[in-house]
Design an enzyme around this catalytic site. Sequence first.
Site, short mmCIF file in Angstrom:
data_model
loop_
_atom_site.label_atom_id
_atom_site.label_comp_id
_atom_site.label_asym_id
_atom_site.label_seq_id
_atom_site.Cartn_x
_atom_site.Cartn_y
_atom_site.Cartn_z
N GLU A 69 -7.33 -58.90 8.65
CA GLU A 69 -7.83 -60.10 7.96
C GLU A 69 -6.72 -61.08 7.59
O GLU A 69 -6.98 -62.23 7.26
CB GLU A 69 -8.63 -59.72 6.71
CG GLU A 69 -10.04 -59.20 7.00
CD GLU A 69 -10.16 -57.68 6.94
OE1 GLU A 69 -9.13 -56.99 7.16
OE2 GLU A 69 -11.27 -57.19 6.66
N THR A 98 -14.13 -55.19 10.51
CA THR A 98 -14.15 -56.65 10.67
C THR A 98 -13.83 -57.03 12.12
O THR A 98 -14.44 -57.94 12.68
CB THR A 98 -13.07 -57.28 9.76
OG1 THR A 98 -13.13 -56.67 8.48
CG2 THR A 98 -13.29 -58.77 9.62
N HIS A 223 -19.96 -49.44 0.03
CA HIS A 223 -19.20 -50.29 -0.91
C HIS A 223 -20.07 -50.74 -2.09
O HIS A 223 -19.83 -51.79 -2.68
CB HIS A 223 -18.61 -51.55 -0.24
CG HIS A 223 -17.94 -51.34 1.08
ND1 HIS A 223 -17.13 -50.27 1.35
CD2 HIS A 223 -17.95 -52.10 2.23
CE1 HIS A 223 -16.67 -50.37 2.60
NE2 HIS A 223 -17.16 -51.46 3.16
N ASP A 285 -13.67 -45.00 3.31
CA ASP A 285 -13.20 -46.23 3.96
C ASP A 285 -11.75 -46.03 4.43
O ASP A 285 -11.00 -46.99 4.58
CB ASP A 285 -13.30 -47.44 3.02
CG ASP A 285 -13.48 -48.76 3.77
OD1 ASP A 285 -13.61 -48.73 5.00
OD2 ASP A 285 -13.48 -49.80 3.10
#
Length: 389
Positions: A69, A98, A223, A285
């Site tokens: 990111e 992502t 999440h 995660d």
Amino acid sequence: MYLIKNAEVYSPESLGAMDVLIGGGQILKMGHDLPAQEAYGVEVIDGEGKVLMPGLIDAHVHILGGGGEGGAKTRTPEIMLSDITSGGVTTVVGCLGTDGCTRTMSNLLAKAKGLEEEGITTYVYTGSYQVPVRTLTGKIMDDIILLEKVVGTGEIAISDHRSSQPSKKEFARIVADTRVGGILSGKAGLVNIHMGDGENKLEFLRYVLKKTEVPASNMLPTHINRSRALMEDGIDYAKNLGGYIDLTTSSDPDFLDPDEVKASTGLKMALDQGVSEDHVTFSSDGQGSLPVFDSDGKFLGLGVGKVTSLYREMRDAVLTDGVGLTAALKAVTRNPATLLKLEKKGRIKEGADADLVLADKETLDINLVMAKGRVMVRDGQVLVKGTFE
Ligand code: FWO
Ligand code: ZN
């Protein structure tokens, strides 16, 4: 073969002190005063003062690495075997996040295969954040039916500034295809859903439950503890609609968000407010990025998730937040096993896989980790290392 003598067995229901005989990668026999046949090469392990629990299942790990990111240099590194086993985890489901462009399904499957060769049990979800879902064969259903390791779809991003912003109908189609793929292959067909900070929260999942015949057990939003507001919505979703919710155990100490709910505390909150202990799961995660953006969407920095946080939060739930050991263990063993339809995982019984963690009864410090009958970690020492460790 191993004989674990006199450990307090949590299956994760408490079975009291028992002996457990292990051989051929499985739990062969459980009982009291089982004879130690050392002549046949059985190693006896003293379980006195210890608890024996199922190996942990982590249903959301970026085994290939993820992130990116903050540009290519922020792509996070691949996981290594001991990053997983040192935290008592013996089963992982790998996923892409992502980045569904430079991270691919073929690469993810190869990594999952490698970890399996190294001694643990692995599965993957097909896809990434993106919609339309980038699969290997071109279709969600074909991936699930034809590729043995694919047990569902994910992590599909909704309510997030990085999401493809699918419509509710598109989202429902993904869940439906995943369910039917699961039915036709005898697998779970679970959609792992990445929840962002968006206003809509769990609205898309409510839509699926209201407008289709698909049951809640095909969707696992993750999440949920990333903010107080989402946690509250998650509790409502689980309590009033029979939904399942997943709390993320990794957090970045450099960017502690005051609005985030620690997973152990989130579990306590959910149980206190009447959510069934069978409807909450934890996942780490692990190896994914934990990026932070400002209110204008500008990237500020990122940390990397750790699989070992899974055990830490289970233990904190028990030792700090006052959750019972059975309920805390369910979130990291039985509940993910049930949602993933893994009948030989997440329980201690004859015929189950010998995925086990032996820990101190008081401190819950890990003493021994066994995966498919092989001792991976013992007395703080990693005995089985990954190929490049
Ligand atoms: C969360 C994985 C996030 C990747 O919102 O979803 O970014 O692709 O590796 N991580 N983006 C982290 C929060 C729950 C703290 C991912 C990540
Ligand atoms: Zn995510």
